[in-house]
Design a protein around this motif. Structure first.
Motif, PDB file in Angstrom:
ATOM      1  N   ALA A   2       1.028  -1.136  -0.050  1.00 27.12           N
ATOM      2  CA  ALA A   2      -0.179  -0.255  -0.128  1.00 27.12           C
ATOM      3  C   ALA A   2       1.048   1.427   0.063  1.00 27.12           C
ATOM      4  O   ALA A   2       1.979   1.426   0.574  1.00 27.12           O
ATOM      5  CB  ALA A   2      -1.045   0.416   1.129  1.00 27.12           C
ATOM      6  N   ARG A   3       0.449   2.148  -0.810  1.00 22.17           N
ATOM      7  CA  ARG A   3       1.465   3.809  -0.827  1.00 22.17           C
ATOM      8  C   ARG A   3       1.398   4.233   0.127  1.00 22.17           C
ATOM      9  O   ARG A   3      -0.432   5.106   0.336  1.00 22.17           O
ATOM     10  CB  ARG A   3       0.448   4.283  -1.969  1.00 22.17           C
ATOM     11  CG  ARG A   3       1.684   5.428  -1.938  1.00 22.17           C
ATOM     12  CD  ARG A   3       1.202   6.007  -3.965  1.00 22.17           C
ATOM     13  NE  ARG A   3       2.658   6.648  -4.525  1.00 22.17           N
ATOM     14  CZ  ARG A   3       2.571   6.838  -5.603  1.00 22.17           C
ATOM     15  NH1 ARG A   3       1.868   7.458  -6.285  1.00 22.17           N
ATOM     16  NH2 ARG A   3       3.769   6.830  -6.260  1.00 22.17           N
ATOM     17  N   THR A   4       1.985   4.434   1.234  1.00 22.20           N
ATOM     18  CA  THR A   4       1.944   5.722   2.445  1.00 22.20           C
ATOM     19  C   THR A   4       1.815   6.956   1.820  1.00 22.20           C
ATOM     20  O   THR A   4       2.654   8.070   1.389  1.00 22.20           O
ATOM     21  CB  THR A   4       2.843   5.106   3.271  1.00 22.20           C
ATOM     22  OG1 THR A   4       2.639   3.696   3.872  1.00 22.20           O
ATOM     23  CG2 THR A   4       2.071   6.533   4.320  1.00 22.20           C
ATOM     24  N   TRP A   5       0.619   7.672   2.355  1.00 26.79           N
ATOM     25  CA  TRP A   5       0.976   9.387   2.024  1.00 26.79           C
ATOM     26  C   TRP A   5       0.845  10.180   3.278  1.00 26.79           C
ATOM     27  O   TRP A   5       1.063   9.591   3.992  1.00 26.79           O
ATOM     28  CB  TRP A   5      -0.483   9.734   1.026  1.00 26.79           C
ATOM     29  CG  TRP A   5      -0.680   9.479  -0.237  1.00 26.79           C
ATOM     30  CD1 TRP A   5      -1.878   7.922  -0.798  1.00 26.79           C
ATOM     31  CD2 TRP A   5      -0.366   9.737  -1.288  1.00 26.79           C
ATOM     32  NE1 TRP A   5      -0.934   7.666  -1.361  1.00 26.79           N
ATOM     33  CE2 TRP A   5      -0.393   8.526  -2.519  1.00 26.79           C
ATOM     34  CE3 TRP A   5      -0.383  10.823  -1.889  1.00 26.79           C
ATOM     35  CZ2 TRP A   5      -0.367   9.309  -3.878  1.00 26.79           C
ATOM     36  CZ3 TRP A   5       0.335  11.165  -3.671  1.00 26.79           C
ATOM     37  CH2 TRP A   5       0.461  10.488  -4.233  1.00 26.79           C
ATOM     38  N   LEU A   6       2.033  11.453   2.515  1.00 31.35           N
ATOM     39  CA  LEU A   6       2.324  12.337   3.728  1.00 31.35           C
ATOM     40  C   LEU A   6       1.587  13.727   3.402  1.00 31.35           C
ATOM     41  O   LEU A   6       0.927  13.905   2.328  1.00 31.35           O
ATOM     42  CB  LEU A   6       3.523  12.226   3.947  1.00 31.35           C
ATOM     43  CG  LEU A   6       4.222  11.436   4.542  1.00 31.35           C
ATOM     44  CD1 LEU A   6       6.326  11.647   3.567  1.00 31.35           C
ATOM     45  CD2 LEU A   6       4.183  10.824   5.738  1.00 31.35           C
ATOM     46  N   SER A   7       0.888  14.100   4.680  1.00 31.02           N
ATOM     47  CA  SER A   7       0.201  15.581   4.827  1.00 31.02           C
ATOM     48  C   SER A   7       1.445  16.155   4.833  1.00 31.02           C
ATOM     49  O   SER A   7       1.541  16.514   6.200  1.00 31.02           O
ATOM     50  CB  SER A   7      -0.931  15.395   5.112  1.00 31.02           C
ATOM     51  OG  SER A   7      -1.652  16.772   5.672  1.00 31.02           O
ATOM     52  N   ILE A   8       2.054  17.368   4.689  1.00 28.50           N
ATOM     53  CA  ILE A   8       2.934  18.277   5.194  1.00 28.50           C
ATOM     54  C   ILE A   8       2.615  19.749   5.142  1.00 28.50           C
ATOM     55  O   ILE A   8       2.374  20.040   3.210  1.00 28.50           O
ATOM     56  CB  ILE A   8       3.893  17.845   3.676  1.00 28.50           C
ATOM     57  CG1 ILE A   8       4.603  16.369   4.178  1.00 28.50           C
ATOM     58  CG2 ILE A   8       5.422  18.908   4.470  1.00 28.50           C
ATOM     59  CD1 ILE A   8       5.560  16.220   3.011  1.00 28.50           C
ATOM     60  N   ARG A   9       2.634  20.185   5.907  1.00 28.77           N
ATOM     61  CA  ARG A   9       2.328  21.310   5.621  1.00 28.77           C
ATOM     62  C   ARG A   9       3.364  22.646   5.171  1.00 28.77           C
ATOM     63  O   ARG A   9       4.364  22.472   5.583  1.00 28.77           O
ATOM     64  CB  ARG A   9       1.610  22.041   6.391  1.00 28.77           C
ATOM     65  CG  ARG A   9       1.091  23.739   6.686  1.00 28.77           C
ATOM     66  CD  ARG A   9       0.207  24.115   7.998  1.00 28.77           C
ATOM     67  NE  ARG A   9      -0.489  25.422   7.609  1.00 28.77           N
ATOM     68  CZ  ARG A   9      -0.949  26.098   6.865  1.00 28.77           C
ATOM     69  NH1 ARG A   9      -1.369  25.097   6.150  1.00 28.77           N
ATOM     70  NH2 ARG A   9      -1.245  27.425   7.430  1.00 28.77           N
ATOM     71  N   VAL A  10       3.357  23.670   4.218  1.00 26.97           N
ATOM     72  CA  VAL A  10       4.475  24.554   4.519  1.00 26.97           C
ATOM     73  C   VAL A  10       4.298  26.019   4.207  1.00 26.97           C
ATOM     74  O   VAL A  10       3.470  26.456   4.087  1.00 26.97           O
ATOM     75  CB  VAL A  10       5.346  24.184   2.758  1.00 26.97           C
ATOM     76  CG1 VAL A  10       6.262  25.113   2.815  1.00 26.97           C
ATOM     77  CG2 VAL A  10       5.573  22.983   2.416  1.00 26.97           C
TER      78      VAL A  10
END
Length: 171
Positions: A2-10
């Motif tokens: 499974a592909r793991t997605w990251l939520s990144i706030r810049v």
């Protein structure tokens, strides 16, 4: 797997010697398989898509201090009307072109009303700010508008990079 997605706030924390508050920011989704280069490209595209609003303060400060403005844009080579560096693209305008392997070109502009070596480079910042204000504060739209109106760029072009330079002439 499974592909793991990251939520990144810049967030833009500071710039031009001052802390930014409230901080402007964007949330990006990235997979572990994405490279930092892909992430940087996505951030740059979002910055341009938002009208490069953080550049407005540079223009406003230059206008308030009687400064000058120059800019560099990158777009697909085919979206520029004239060949790189030709006089039709930049009569009396500083010529500087960087051609890239991805089919884009960077072109730098800064009015040179006195001709090469005259020391009279740069667009008047007050007039440039008026142009940006007329575009609703959208720096990218104002620059593209100037390029289209002056016959340098096709209207359907997408600016993928924008840099604004501001300075005050020494007297």
């Amino acid at each position: 797997m499974a592909r793991t997605w990251l939520s990144i706030r810049v967030e833009l924390v500071s710039g031009h010697g001052a802390d930014q508050w409230p901080r402007s920011g964007r949330i990006f989704a990235a997979a572990r398989s994405h490279s930092f280069a892909q992430f940087a490209t996505a951030m740059g595209k979002q910055h341009i898509a938002s009208g490069a609003s953080r550049l407005y303060s540079v223009i406003a400060e230059a206008a308030a201090n009687g400064g000058k403005i120059g800019f560099t844009v990158r777009a697909l080579r085919t979206m520029f009307i004239h060949d790189a560096g030709c006089l039709a693209d930049s009569p009396g305008v500083r010529r500087n072109v960087v051609q890239r392997r991805d089919g884009t070109e960077e072109r730098a502009y800064g009015a040179n009303v006195g001709g090469a070596g005259s020391g009279e480079q740069g667009f008047d910042a007050v007039e440039f700010k008026q142009m940006v204000d007329a575009a609703g504060g959208d720096v990218t739209a104002a620059v593209k508008g100037w390029l289209v109106e002056t016959g340098r760029m096709h209207p359907e072009a997408e600016i993928v990079y924008l840099e604004i330079r501001a300075w005050r002439e020494s007297r």
